[in-house]
Design a protein around this motif. Sequence first.
Motif, PDB file in Angstrom:
ATOM      1  N   THR A 221       0.820  -1.215   0.000  1.00  0.00           N
ATOM      2  CA  THR A 221       0.000   0.000   0.000  1.00  0.00           C
ATOM      3  C   THR A 221       0.854   1.265   0.000  1.00  0.00           C
ATOM      4  N   VAL A 225       0.172   4.482  -2.729  1.00  0.00           N
ATOM      5  CA  VAL A 225      -0.582   5.663  -2.305  1.00  0.00           C
ATOM      6  C   VAL A 225       0.129   6.979  -2.627  1.00  0.00           C
ATOM      7  N   TYR A 237      -6.177   2.088  -3.246  1.00  0.00           N
ATOM      8  CA  TYR A 237      -5.650   0.733  -3.098  1.00  0.00           C
ATOM      9  C   TYR A 237      -6.709  -0.145  -2.464  1.00  0.00           C
ATOM     10  N   ASN A 241     -10.935   3.693  -0.464  1.00  0.00           N
ATOM     11  CA  ASN A 241      -9.953   4.733  -0.772  1.00  0.00           C
ATOM     12  C   ASN A 241      -9.277   5.262   0.491  1.00  0.00           C
ATOM     13  N   SER A 242      -9.033   6.555   0.565  1.00  0.00           N
ATOM     14  CA  SER A 242      -8.261   7.114   1.674  1.00  0.00           C
ATOM     15  C   SER A 242      -9.064   7.289   2.955  1.00  0.00           C
ATOM     16  N   GLU A 247      -4.898   2.745   4.646  1.00  0.00           N
ATOM     17  CA  GLU A 247      -4.416   3.619   3.575  1.00  0.00           C
ATOM     18  C   GLU A 247      -4.180   5.043   4.078  1.00  0.00           C
ATOM     19  N   ASN A 248      -4.902   5.417   5.129  1.00  0.00           N
ATOM     20  CA  ASN A 248      -4.801   6.772   5.678  1.00  0.00           C
ATOM     21  C   ASN A 248      -5.088   6.689   7.177  1.00  0.00           C
ATOM     22  N   GLU A 257      -1.220  13.326   2.623  1.00  0.00           N
ATOM     23  CA  GLU A 257      -1.830  12.917   1.365  1.00  0.00           C
ATOM     24  C   GLU A 257      -2.600  14.055   0.719  1.00  0.00           C
ATOM     25  N   SER A 349      -9.346  10.944  -5.313  1.00  0.00           N
ATOM     26  CA  SER A 349      -9.354  10.110  -4.112  1.00  0.00           C
ATOM     27  C   SER A 349     -10.270  10.753  -3.080  1.00  0.00           C
TER      28      SER A 349
END
Length: 565
Positions: A221, A225, A237, A241-242, A247-248, A257, A349
């Motif tokens: 990941t 990203v 990913y 999403n984020s 991922e976040n 990001e 995103s």
Amino acid sequence: MNTEILGSVLQVVLLVVLAYPLGRYIAKVYKGERVWTDFMAPVERWMFKLSGINPEESMNWKKFLVALLTINLFWFFWGMFLLVFQGHLPLNPDGNVGQTPDQAFNTCISFMVNCNLQHYSGESGLTYFTQLFVIMLFQFITAATGMAALAGIFRAMAAKTTRDFGNFWALLVKSCTRILLPLALVVGFILIIEGVPMGFDGKMEVTTLEGQTQMISQGPTAAIVPIKQLGTNGGGYFGVNSSHPLENPTFLTNMTECWSILIIPMAMVFALGFYLKRKKLAYTIFGVMLFAFLVGVFAAHYFEMRGSEQINELGIAQELGSMEGKEIRIGSAGTALWSQVTTVTSNGSVNGMHDSLTPITGMFTMLNMMINCWFGGVGVGFMNYYVFIIIAVFISGLMVGRTPEFLGKKVEAREMKIAMIVALAHPFFILLFTAIASFLAAHNPELAGAWLNNPSFHGLSEMLYEYTSSAANNGSGFEGLSDNTYFWNYTCGIVLIMGRYLPIVGQVAIAGLLASKKFIPESAGTLKTDTTTFAVMTFLVIFIVAALSFFPALTLGPIADYLSF
């Protein structure tokens, strides 16, 4: 000051401050001046030697476009093959199957045109192999394609009279090795430190607090990203999403990001000033873009932090704002800022559900994509603005009785025709396909029920958003729309292609045609294009041509949605 608002303010200030030196660096890269990343030169020479390309070869605008379109056509077939047969390829510990041809067509086109519209769920729709060798690869290549096109336009704008547009291959490679890759490494290290997964193990089995067993997807990941954000790509990913905690995971990763999405588009405007040695022109363009962006940011913060109108009418306090479809670790302000950053660019995103945004915030996200030139994607954002500059120069010249000129070149009928085709094609494709989808949904209740999770005004907004996102190479969605069907995969694919390549061809053609004309030195009769007056004129032209084209559709969608409560 509210700490959430303070976080948004700091992000915007940091973006503006850092975009300036990055813009100067980008201009040096494209002008061939010495920069600290010159250590990549041997790698670049090896790549050119291996591929038989002469990076010093001069290209006119037509040859430049042929190279650009040829490499994109090659990547289309590359992506289609890997996506359809991914179930038989390595790096597939979770046993994900290949995509159907219609879904692979949509996915491949979407990532090839820097849109990253996803009609699949990231962790279950792709394997690690296709995540790396289709998705991440395309996110570098397509971002670099837009940057190389803009670098060619910079060269054409800077010259007095020339047919040399630069070498597409050299600009493409430098965009990857000197700009995108170094920034992606920095962002990637931050994400890894904050806990974003980076490995090739399969799903991890965990036991939840309730004692239930759950399978958690992981994978590389942290490698994917950073470039999805920096290249204004945006494909998640993970399916959500984020907003996904892997991922976040933290507010720091959220800020990093969000910052990554807008830094290169902002820097590209300053790069124009350094490349052309016309900083004042860059400042006026940047000022118009920043003003329009901040209007959306202020509106989004107000309506999201104010909370839902329906809940307010019940007298229930909403101290955190409207939190439906938002992550508590990010908050309503963090989601509001991201919603504008991701749609004012062609990123797409999301760190929250756009379908759950309040109607006016949802309208601004669509309006950003409909106008499609407030910073925009890496490279192509200014290129879209460039078209409106040409239109504004022509109209202003007629209004004051002067020959329309831009940077010492006469703007004549041929350039104006191309500019108007590019400017009007964007609303044409969005509204045409939205009308077709609306007609089919209105006359087939079963079809409408299969497509739309929401009826009436909001249902129209979901369809309008999908085509707007496709045409603007954005990729975000209201996600109340069930879009993995033959109709949506193929129609969105058509809009994706037209929304990407028609503008690029038109914009490069305009720059090439103007560059070949005789240079006319500035005089007392020359229309100044680096003044506040001309900046206001350009803003009005953009608003009239772009924004008002969509006003009836917005009235039937988010505006009616807002007024119905």
